[in-house]
Design an enzyme around this catalytic site. Structure first.
Site, short mmCIF file in Angstrom:
data_model
loop_
_atom_site.label_atom_id
_atom_site.label_comp_id
_atom_site.label_asym_id
_atom_site.label_seq_id
_atom_site.Cartn_x
_atom_site.Cartn_y
_atom_site.Cartn_z
N LYS A 113 0.85 -1.20 0.00
CA LYS A 113 0.00 0.00 0.00
C LYS A 113 0.88 1.25 0.00
CE LYS A 113 -0.19 -0.16 5.07
NZ LYS A 113 -1.00 -0.58 6.24
N ARG A 143 -10.39 0.22 14.86
CA ARG A 143 -10.49 0.89 13.56
C ARG A 143 -11.51 0.13 12.72
NH1 ARG A 143 -4.23 1.98 11.79
NH2 ARG A 143 -4.80 0.15 10.59
N TYR A 169 15.15 30.36 6.91
CA TYR A 169 14.01 31.14 7.41
C TYR A 169 13.97 31.17 8.94
CZ TYR A 169 12.24 30.70 2.63
OH TYR A 169 12.09 30.74 1.28
N MET A 172 11.09 24.41 1.83
CA MET A 172 10.34 23.57 0.89
C MET A 172 11.27 22.76 -0.01
SD MET A 172 7.46 24.69 -1.91
CE MET A 172 6.36 25.38 -0.69
#
Ligand SMILES: *Cc1c(COP(=O)(O)O)cnc(C)c1O
Length: 400
Positions: free
Chosen positions: A53, A150, A283, A330
Site C-alpha cells: 500500500k 479501527r 528562514y 520547501m
C-alpha cells in the site's frame, strides 16, 4: 532502468536524463528480495503477504510487488481497491487483498479484476451487488476488530456478519476466502494486549467455523508480530515494514533482525560557501554560525518529503555526517561544514554526494535517525518521500 517518479507518470517537467543523478530515492530490489526471503523463512509454514500500500511505503508498488513475488511472497496487500487495480493493470496476477473502502469504492471493478476484498460489515451488500453485476462470486475476507478500534466488525456484530456472509456464500454470490484482524501494539512485545487480541481472534474464528465458514487463510500478524510472535502467524502474515528492511522495534536495528533497508535518499551538494561568524541560516534565522564557517546547501526539503520539523537530521557527505542546521525549507536545507573549510584550502564540496539515509553501513545515517529527528517513526520517513524525488531501481534482476 530509471523510473522518473513513483506513483504515476512523470510530469514532463521532471523528464531529464539526469534527474535521478541530481536527487533520487535509490531502491535496491535485491534488498527487497533478501528481506522477503528472510520473512518467508521466519513465517514458514505460514505464507507471506507483501503489503505494498501507499506505493509500497514510498518504494514503488509495481517493482516492489514483482520483487517480493519473485522472492517467495504469495500474496500482495493494499489498503485501497484503486491500489489493487493499479497492480492488475501492470500485469500482476498474484492474489491481492484490499481492505479499506468507502461507499464510493468500485467493488464491481474489484470483483471483475479478481481482487480479494476485506469486509468489516457494511461493505457486504455492496460486494454482493458487484458479484451479481459481474455474475461472478466475490472473494471476501471477513475482518473482526479484536481491539484496535479501527476497521473490522465488533465482537458483538461478528455473528451477524458471519451469518450473512454464509448465506450469500450458499447462494454462490461470494466465497469467504479469509478471516482476519489487525494488531495494535505488536511493536511493543512486552505489552499484554496482543495476547488479548489473539484470544479474541481465536474466539472469532471459532464462531465463524461453527457457522460454516471454512476460510483458506486466517491472518493476524503484521511485521512486528511476524518477527516476535509465531503464535500469531496462523496461515499467513501481512508484512509491510520488514519488506522494506526497517525495524518495527525500538532498540532493535534492521541488521539485528537480518533485514536490509532498501531505500537510500541522496542528492548532490548544491552550493558550498564560506561565511563569516554569526551568519544566520534559513528562514527565521534560527541558526547562526559560531565562527567563520563553510555552509553546504542540500537541495531537498519538505516538498520532497523531508519533515520540516527535522532540524538536526543527519546528512552524510564525503564520509562525515553533519546535522541539518536551521529551518528545513520547501526545497532545501543547510549543513555547516565547520571552520572555513574552503578558505583553509579544502576542496569545495559543490557536487559531492549527500546521503540523508540508506542501509546504514559504516555508520551511515538511517531512516530511524530521521524518525528520531522528526519525532515520528521510520514508516513515515520512507513513505512520505514525495513523487518529486525520482525513484531509481538497482539490482532489478536476481543474480543467479
Ligand atoms: C499496513 C498494514 C499491515 C502491514 O503492517 P507492517 O507493520 O508494515 O508490517 C498489515 N495489515 C494491515 C491491515 C495494514 O493496514
Amino acid at each position: 532502468m530509471t523510473y522518473p517518479a513513483a506513483g504515476g507518470p512523470a510530469p514532463a517537467s521532471y523528464a531529464s536524463p539526469n534527474a535521478s543523478d541530481e536527487r533520487s530515492a535509490v531502491i535496491d530490489l535485491e534488498a527487497i528480495r533478501h528481506n522477503v526471503r528472510r520473512l518467508v523463512a521466519v513465517a514458514s509454514p505460514a505464507r507471506v503477504m507483501a503489503v505494498v500500500k501507499a506505493d509500497a511505503y514510498g518504494h514503488g508498488a509495481v517493482p516492489v510487488a514483482r520483487a517480493a513475488l519473485a522472492a517467495g511472497a504469495q500474496w500482495l496487500g493494499v489498503a485501497h481497491v484503486t491500489e489493487a487495480l493499479a497492480l492488475r493493470a501492470a500485469g500482476i496476477d498474484a492474489p491481492i487483498l484490499a481492505w479499506l473502502h468507502t461507499p464510493e469504492t468500485n467493488f464491481v471493478a474489484a470483483v471483475a479484476a479478481g481482487i480479494d476484498i476485506g469486509c468489516s460489515g457494511w461493505e457486504l451488500d455492496s460486494i454482493v451487488a458487484a458479484a451479481r453485476d459481474q455474475e461472478r462470486p466475490a472473494r471476501v475476507h471477513l475482518k473482526v476488530d479484536t481491539g484496535l478500534g479501527r476497521n473490522g466488525a465488533t465482537i458483538e456484530s461478528w455473528d451477524k456478519l458471519v451469518g450473512a456472509a454464509v448465506e450469500y456464500q450458499e447462494e454462490g454470490l461470494l466465497r469467504v476466502a479469509g478471516v482476519f484482524s489487525h494488531l495494535a501494539v505488536a511493536d511493543e512485545p512486552e505489552r499484554p494486549e496482543t495476547d488479548e487480541q489473539l484470544a479474541a481472534f481465536r474466539d472469532a474464528l471459532a464462531v465463524a467455523e461453527d457457522a460454516g465458514v471454512d476460510p483458506e487463510i486466517r491472518h493476524l500478524a503484521n511485521t512486528p508480530a511476524a518477527l516476535s510472535r509465531p503464535d500469531t502467524h496462523f496461515d499467513l502474515v501481512r508484512v509491510g515494514l520488514g519488506v522494506y528492511g526497517l525495524s518495527p522495534f525500538r532498540g532493535q536495528t534492521s541488521a539485528e533482525l537480518g533485514l536490509r533497508p532498501a531505500m537510500t535518499v541522496r542528492t548532490l551538494v548544491a552550493h558550498c560557501k564560506d561565511v563569516p561568524a554569526h551568519q544566520g541560516v534559513s528562514y527565521g534565522l534560527r541558526y547562526r554560525t559560531e565562527d567563520a564557517s563553510t555552509l553546504g546547501l542540500i537541495p531537498l526539503g519538505y516538498a520532497d518529503g523531508v519533515p520540516r520539523v527535522a532540524t538536526g537530521g543527519p546528512v552524510r557527505i564525503d564520509g562525515v555526517t553533519y546535522p541539518v542546521v536551521g529551518t528545513i525549507a520547501m526545497d532545501q536545507m543547510v549543513v555547516d561544514f565547520g571552520p572555513l573549510h574552503v578558505a583553509a584550502g579544502g576542496d569545495s564540496r559543490l557536487g559531492s554526494e549527500a546521503v540523508l539515509f540508506g542501509e546504514g553501513n559504516d555508520g551511515g545515517p538511517t531512516a530511524d535517525d530521521w524518525a528520531r529527528a522528526a519525532g515520528t517513526i521510520n514508516y513515515e520517513i520512507v513513505t512520505r518521500i514525495s513523487p518529486r524525488v525520482p525513484r531509481r531501481y538497482i539490482n532489478e534482476e536476481p543474480t543467479p
